[in-house]
Write a protein that holds these residues in place. Sequence first.
Motif, short mmCIF file in Angstrom:
data_model
loop_
_atom_site.label_atom_id
_atom_site.label_comp_id
_atom_site.label_asym_id
_atom_site.label_seq_id
_atom_site.Cartn_x
_atom_site.Cartn_y
_atom_site.Cartn_z
N LYS A 1 -38.01 19.25 -38.23
CA LYS A 1 -37.48 19.24 -39.61
C LYS A 1 -36.94 20.61 -40.03
O LYS A 1 -35.98 20.69 -40.79
N SER A 2 -37.58 21.66 -39.56
CA SER A 2 -37.14 23.00 -39.96
C SER A 2 -35.90 23.44 -39.17
O SER A 2 -35.30 24.45 -39.49
N SER B 1 -30.72 20.61 -40.83
CA SER B 1 -30.41 20.43 -42.25
C SER B 1 -29.40 19.30 -42.39
O SER B 1 -28.34 19.32 -41.76
N TYR C 1 -37.96 22.92 -48.81
CA TYR C 1 -37.67 23.64 -47.57
C TYR C 1 -37.90 25.14 -47.73
O TYR C 1 -37.15 25.81 -48.42
N ASP D 1 -37.17 27.36 -45.77
CA ASP D 1 -36.08 28.15 -45.21
C ASP D 1 -34.85 28.20 -46.13
O ASP D 1 -33.81 28.72 -45.75
N ARG E 1 -29.71 26.19 -46.28
CA ARG E 1 -30.95 26.26 -45.49
C ARG E 1 -30.65 27.02 -44.21
O ARG E 1 -29.56 26.94 -43.66
N ALA F 1 -31.00 26.78 -40.84
CA ALA F 1 -31.34 25.80 -39.81
C ALA F 1 -30.53 26.10 -38.55
O ALA F 1 -29.66 26.97 -38.54
#
Lengths: 127, 233
Positions: free
Chosen positions: B73-74, B77, B102, B104, B144, B146
């Motif tokens: 998930k991290s 995006s 999130y 991040d 994010r 990502a």
Amino acid sequence: MGIEFDNNQPIYLQIMNYIKGEIITGKLKPGDKIPSVRELAAELQINPNTVQRTFQELERETIVETRRGMGRYVTGNEETILTIKKDMAQDVLDRFIRGMQELGFQGEDIIAAVAENVHQRDQGQGD
Amino acid sequence: MDELLEIQNVTKRFGSRQALNEVSFRLGAGTITGLLGSNGSGKSTLMKLIAGLSRPSSGRISVIGVPVGMDSKSLVSFMPDVPVTESWMKVGDALRFQQDFYPDFDQSKALRMLEFMKLRTEDKVRTLSKGMNERLQLTLALSRRARLYLLDEPIGGVDPVARTKILNALMEFYEEDSSILLSTHLVTDIERIFDEVIFLKDGEIVLHHSVEALRQERGKSIDELFREVFAEC
């Protein structure tokens, strides 16, 4: 920079020819800094890897030089620039001669047609 | 090129309907790939599988070697084709929401993007035009940090000026070591930002190639090839 892209042809070749054109016509001068990959990609709305490839090809042809940590610059070598100019002129000539041959003109006829046209233009400018 | 996304023999069925059939491909790091297909070809289904919002009936998906699931998930995006915001929100609320979800999420990048997009934090999401809403959704996704950005139809709006703005933002705010998988059925305006394209038709990949090589080999634009492949749809 304004380029009208033709999506039917590789984009990196079109940017290469554009930059060469700018150098030949003196809009980009020997020693001028050229934009970064990022800047050019954002400005032209094209893929950064495509711009990267363009620059790599220009470096390979020694038209552009990278100075470590400082960016890319137009070559200061006048001879290289003259060579590009001749190469591009040759491309134009090849296309022209092929076109004339397709129309049925041969050697001397083509030369005569060119001579007459150039002559007329020179006279036109004199008026 | 380092491998970023790997999809192996992925099939997705909804009851008796087969949305994706034995889809396999790999994407390298630092590339932008166009996922092209007509409506119903399986683009959104594939994106949701990569985002981990739905599971394949069979096959495997991994991002930098991590199987898709909680741990991925991290890394990914996702900008879905429907807004992730709620109607009561202001733009600023949408940003805070995203930040809560999130860790991040890069608030300062988001604010820079908002300014570029001519959006204000006090604007009400409900009153945004379709084009402005697309800009907001893109801001939320791209802000994010990502490795892989999945953008499902980010240029759906028909207004060419708005489309240009979105393309500009993409090129301006895209992190070059990450990758983008972008789905669209509007090819002309956007084909120059792709490294590669994947044509998805009836849940199967019919073409996956470098765009510059396609232009070189076939002397055609991606848009033209797209129209050929999808003509009979």
